[in-house]
Design a protein around this motif. Structure first.
Motif, PDB file in Angstrom:
ATOM      1  N   GLU A 146      73.237 -32.410 -30.786  1.00  0.00           N
ATOM      2  CA  GLU A 146      72.988 -32.116 -29.378  1.00  0.00           C
ATOM      3  C   GLU A 146      72.931 -33.447 -28.641  1.00  0.00           C
ATOM      4  OE1 GLU A 146      69.673 -29.350 -27.132  1.00  0.00           O
ATOM      5  OE2 GLU A 146      69.114 -30.337 -28.993  1.00  0.00           O
ATOM      6  N   GLU A 147      73.626 -33.567 -27.507  1.00  0.00           N
ATOM      7  CA  GLU A 147      73.669 -34.794 -26.713  1.00  0.00           C
ATOM      8  C   GLU A 147      73.087 -34.489 -25.337  1.00  0.00           C
ATOM      9  OE1 GLU A 147      77.232 -37.566 -24.991  1.00  0.00           O
ATOM     10  OE2 GLU A 147      77.430 -36.801 -27.039  1.00  0.00           O
ATOM     11  N   ILE A 148      71.953 -35.115 -25.018  1.00  0.00           N
ATOM     12  CA  ILE A 148      71.232 -34.792 -23.784  1.00  0.00           C
ATOM     13  C   ILE A 148      71.355 -35.962 -22.803  1.00  0.00           C
ATOM     14  CG2 ILE A 148      69.003 -34.155 -22.798  1.00  0.00           C
ATOM     15  CD1 ILE A 148      68.308 -33.208 -25.728  1.00  0.00           C
ATOM     16  N   HIS A 149      71.965 -35.710 -21.646  1.00  0.00           N
ATOM     17  CA  HIS A 149      72.198 -36.748 -20.650  1.00  0.00           C
ATOM     18  C   HIS A 149      71.104 -36.794 -19.584  1.00  0.00           C
ATOM     19  CE1 HIS A 149      76.190 -38.007 -22.001  1.00  0.00           C
ATOM     20  NE2 HIS A 149      76.271 -36.768 -22.452  1.00  0.00           N
ATOM     21  N   HIS A 150      70.522 -35.645 -19.255  1.00  0.00           N
ATOM     22  CA  HIS A 150      69.406 -35.623 -18.319  1.00  0.00           C
ATOM     23  C   HIS A 150      68.679 -34.285 -18.439  1.00  0.00           C
ATOM     24  CE1 HIS A 150      71.070 -32.862 -15.274  1.00  0.00           C
ATOM     25  NE2 HIS A 150      72.233 -33.412 -15.568  1.00  0.00           N
ATOM     26  N   GLU A 151      67.484 -34.228 -17.889  1.00  0.00           N
ATOM     27  CA  GLU A 151      66.676 -33.010 -17.887  1.00  0.00           C
ATOM     28  C   GLU A 151      66.349 -32.620 -16.453  1.00  0.00           C
ATOM     29  OE1 GLU A 151      65.941 -31.077 -20.309  1.00  0.00           O
ATOM     30  OE2 GLU A 151      66.231 -32.275 -22.118  1.00  0.00           O
ATOM     31  N   GLY A 152      67.287 -32.890 -15.545  1.00  0.00           N
ATOM     32  CA  GLY A 152      67.078 -32.580 -14.145  1.00  0.00           C
ATOM     33  C   GLY A 152      66.824 -33.801 -13.298  1.00  0.00           C
ATOM     34  N   GLY A 153      66.544 -34.923 -13.938  1.00  0.00           N
ATOM     35  CA  GLY A 153      66.339 -36.181 -13.225  1.00  0.00           C
ATOM     36  C   GLY A 153      67.590 -37.032 -13.303  1.00  0.00           C
ATOM     37  N   PRO A 154      67.445 -38.348 -13.145  1.00  0.00           N
ATOM     38  CA  PRO A 154      68.611 -39.224 -13.204  1.00  0.00           C
ATOM     39  C   PRO A 154      69.251 -39.228 -14.591  1.00  0.00           C
ATOM     40  CG  PRO A 154      66.587 -40.511 -12.997  1.00  0.00           C
ATOM     41  CD  PRO A 154      66.206 -39.068 -12.889  1.00  0.00           C
ATOM     42  N   ARG A 155      70.515 -39.507 -14.600  1.00  0.00           N
ATOM     43  CA  ARG A 155      71.271 -39.570 -15.848  1.00  0.00           C
ATOM     44  C   ARG A 155      70.733 -40.711 -16.716  1.00  0.00           C
ATOM     45  NH1 ARG A 155      75.787 -36.968 -17.052  1.00  0.00           N
ATOM     46  NH2 ARG A 155      77.212 -37.935 -18.519  1.00  0.00           N
ATOM     47  N   ALA A 156      70.521 -40.446 -17.999  1.00  0.00           N
ATOM     48  CA  ALA A 156      70.006 -41.468 -18.917  1.00  0.00           C
ATOM     49  C   ALA A 156      71.062 -42.547 -19.157  1.00  0.00           C
ATOM     50  CB  ALA A 156      69.629 -40.822 -20.251  1.00  0.00           C
ATOM     51  N   GLU A 157      70.599 -43.787 -19.299  1.00  0.00           N
ATOM     52  CA  GLU A 157      71.527 -44.874 -19.637  1.00  0.00           C
ATOM     53  C   GLU A 157      72.210 -44.598 -20.968  1.00  0.00           C
ATOM     54  OE1 GLU A 157      69.979 -48.862 -19.530  1.00  0.00           O
ATOM     55  OE2 GLU A 157      68.749 -48.390 -17.770  1.00  0.00           O
ATOM     56  N   ARG A 158      71.422 -44.082 -21.896  1.00  0.00           N
ATOM     57  CA  ARG A 158      71.931 -43.747 -23.224  1.00  0.00           C
ATOM     58  C   ARG A 158      71.472 -42.329 -23.512  1.00  0.00           C
ATOM     59  NH1 ARG A 158      69.463 -45.347 -28.875  1.00  0.00           N
ATOM     60  NH2 ARG A 158      67.633 -45.024 -27.613  1.00  0.00           N
ATOM     61  N   PRO A 159      72.410 -41.401 -23.773  1.00  0.00           N
ATOM     62  CA  PRO A 159      71.982 -40.022 -24.031  1.00  0.00           C
ATOM     63  C   PRO A 159      71.127 -39.917 -25.296  1.00  0.00           C
ATOM     64  CG  PRO A 159      74.365 -40.233 -24.292  1.00  0.00           C
ATOM     65  CD  PRO A 159      73.852 -41.554 -23.839  1.00  0.00           C
ATOM     66  N   LEU A 160      70.180 -39.004 -25.266  1.00  0.00           N
ATOM     67  CA  LEU A 160      69.389 -38.697 -26.456  1.00  0.00           C
ATOM     68  C   LEU A 160      70.234 -37.819 -27.358  1.00  0.00           C
ATOM     69  CD1 LEU A 160      66.784 -38.407 -28.166  1.00  0.00           C
ATOM     70  CD2 LEU A 160      66.176 -36.473 -26.692  1.00  0.00           C
ATOM     71  N   MET A 161      70.316 -38.184 -28.615  1.00  0.00           N
ATOM     72  CA  MET A 161      71.025 -37.376 -29.603  1.00  0.00           C
ATOM     73  C   MET A 161      69.976 -36.719 -30.504  1.00  0.00           C
ATOM     74  SD  MET A 161      74.131 -38.158 -28.726  1.00  0.00           S
ATOM     75  CE  MET A 161      75.315 -37.920 -30.004  1.00  0.00           C
ATOM     76  N   ARG A 162      70.089 -35.411 -30.647  1.00  0.00           N
ATOM     77  CA  ARG A 162      69.271 -34.663 -31.606  1.00  0.00           C
ATOM     78  C   ARG A 162      70.246 -34.028 -32.577  1.00  0.00           C
ATOM     79  NH1 ARG A 162      66.433 -30.878 -27.608  1.00  0.00           N
ATOM     80  NH2 ARG A 162      64.820 -32.132 -26.692  1.00  0.00           N
ATOM     81  N   ALA A 163      69.973 -34.138 -33.857  1.00  0.00           N
ATOM     82  CA  ALA A 163      70.859 -33.543 -34.856  1.00  0.00           C
ATOM     83  C   ALA A 163      70.037 -32.786 -35.889  1.00  0.00           C
ATOM     84  CB  ALA A 163      71.701 -34.611 -35.543  1.00  0.00           C
ATOM     85  N   ALA A 164      70.614 -31.692 -36.379  1.00  0.00           N
ATOM     86  CA  ALA A 164      69.964 -30.894 -37.416  1.00  0.00           C
ATOM     87  C   ALA A 164      70.944 -30.640 -38.550  1.00  0.00           C
ATOM     88  CB  ALA A 164      69.477 -29.559 -36.850  1.00  0.00           C
ATOM     89  N   MET A 223      66.864 -35.194 -37.004  1.00  0.00           N
ATOM     90  CA  MET A 223      66.701 -36.598 -36.617  1.00  0.00           C
ATOM     91  C   MET A 223      67.086 -36.732 -35.149  1.00  0.00           C
ATOM     92  SD  MET A 223      68.337 -38.787 -39.746  1.00  0.00           S
ATOM     93  CE  MET A 223      67.847 -38.534 -41.451  1.00  0.00           C
ATOM     94  N   THR A 224      66.444 -37.691 -34.468  1.00  0.00           N
ATOM     95  CA  THR A 224      66.762 -37.978 -33.068  1.00  0.00           C
ATOM     96  C   THR A 224      66.920 -39.480 -32.877  1.00  0.00           C
ATOM     97  OG1 THR A 224      64.466 -38.192 -32.328  1.00  0.00           O
ATOM     98  CG2 THR A 224      65.411 -35.975 -32.314  1.00  0.00           C
ATOM     99  N   THR A 225      67.589 -39.862 -31.787  1.00  0.00           N
ATOM    100  CA  THR A 225      67.865 -41.278 -31.548  1.00  0.00           C
ATOM    101  C   THR A 225      66.953 -41.921 -30.512  1.00  0.00           C
ATOM    102  OG1 THR A 225      69.517 -40.746 -29.869  1.00  0.00           O
ATOM    103  CG2 THR A 225      70.299 -41.020 -32.155  1.00  0.00           C
ATOM    104  N   GLY A 226      65.954 -41.218 -30.043  1.00  0.00           N
ATOM    105  CA  GLY A 226      65.083 -41.837 -29.047  1.00  0.00           C
ATOM    106  C   GLY A 226      64.044 -40.888 -28.507  1.00  0.00           C
ATOM    107  N   PRO A 227      63.383 -41.310 -27.427  1.00  0.00           N
ATOM    108  CA  PRO A 227      62.349 -40.472 -26.816  1.00  0.00           C
ATOM    109  C   PRO A 227      62.973 -39.332 -26.019  1.00  0.00           C
ATOM    110  CG  PRO A 227      62.676 -42.437 -25.508  1.00  0.00           C
ATOM    111  CD  PRO A 227      63.545 -42.590 -26.732  1.00  0.00           C
ATOM    112  N   ARG A 228      62.132 -38.401 -25.577  1.00  0.00           N
ATOM    113  CA  ARG A 228      62.603 -37.369 -24.658  1.00  0.00           C
ATOM    114  C   ARG A 228      63.229 -38.039 -23.439  1.00  0.00           C
ATOM    115  NH1 ARG A 228      57.504 -36.520 -25.564  1.00  0.00           N
ATOM    116  NH2 ARG A 228      56.935 -36.935 -23.401  1.00  0.00           N
ATOM    117  N   VAL A 229      64.295 -37.458 -22.940  1.00  0.00           N
ATOM    118  CA  VAL A 229      64.900 -37.983 -21.721  1.00  0.00           C
ATOM    119  C   VAL A 229      63.873 -37.819 -20.600  1.00  0.00           C
ATOM    120  CG1 VAL A 229      66.758 -37.638 -20.049  1.00  0.00           C
ATOM    121  CG2 VAL A 229      67.232 -37.486 -22.492  1.00  0.00           C
TER     122      VAL A 229
END
Length: 194
Positions: free
Chosen positions: A14-32, A169-175
């Motif tokens: 899963e690649e998350i670019h934003h949660e309704g706010g500004p676009r993240a510099e680096r998308p959060l990646m969540r993988a299962a 596994m995830t690559t960072g904090p919540r967006v």
């Protein structure tokens, strides 16, 4: 016991670019990584089940490696992790506890010795059941920005005599994380907590 009988495997990113706010510099990646295996204890109470944990270790390592590969292959890029199990209706909750050691130690090994306890969720569920797998920082469980979860499930599993085993596994904090608390850059790395 024989090695686990696998019916199917799934790896999803899963690649998350934003949660309704500004676009993240680096998308959060969540993988299962998900494995559907036959539950060798389904349909009966078995007093001695611990041996199956040893049988699950190679599966845990294979799944952890697949997960790391799905996120680009660099252990340093992984900042969060978690695990879980859904046990089919002919099994019992305790069968899900057998995934704690094989799943957790596999991710720690593949990531080069992460320090934090790997959070976990388990339940007994019918075919199509879903599970919210909890996630925390790999080196310090108290890092609030990394408290997260990933929902997993398959439309045809678990069947009554199966187990769905999951690593995340995830690559960072919540967006857009902004709830305060211990930050990743403040980790001391002494005890897996802070």
């Amino acid at each position: 016991m024989p090695e686990p009988e696998i019916r199917k495997l799934l790896t999803v990113v899963e690649e998350i670019h934003h949660e309704g706010g500004p676009r993240a510099e680096r998308p959060l990646m969540r993988a299962a990584a998900v494995a559907v295996v036959k539950n060798p204890f389904a349909g009966r109470y078995e007093p001695e089940i611990k041996g199956f944990m040893e049988d699950l270790k190679p599966l845990g390592l294979m799944m952890a490696r697949r997960l790391l590969d799905a996120l680009g292959g660099d252990p340093k890029a992984v900042e969060g992790y978690g695990k879980g199990a859904i046990i089919g209706s002919a099994g019992e909750l305790e069968h899900g506890a057998l995934w704690h050691a094989p799943g957790g130690y596999a991710m720690r090994e593949v990531l080069g010795g992460a320090k934090a306890i790997v959070p976990s969720a388990k339940k007994v569920g019918g075919t199509g059941a879903r599970l919210d797998v909890p996630v925390t920082h790999v080196n310090a469980s108290y890092v609030r920005s990394h408290f997260d979860s990933m929902e997993v499930g398959l439309n045809d599993a678990p069947r009554a005599d199966e187990m769905v085993l999951v690593l995340v596994m995830t690559t960072g904090p919540r967006v857009h994380s902004r709830s305060g608390g211990l930050e990743a850059w403040d980790i001391k790395g002494e005890d897996g907590l802070r």
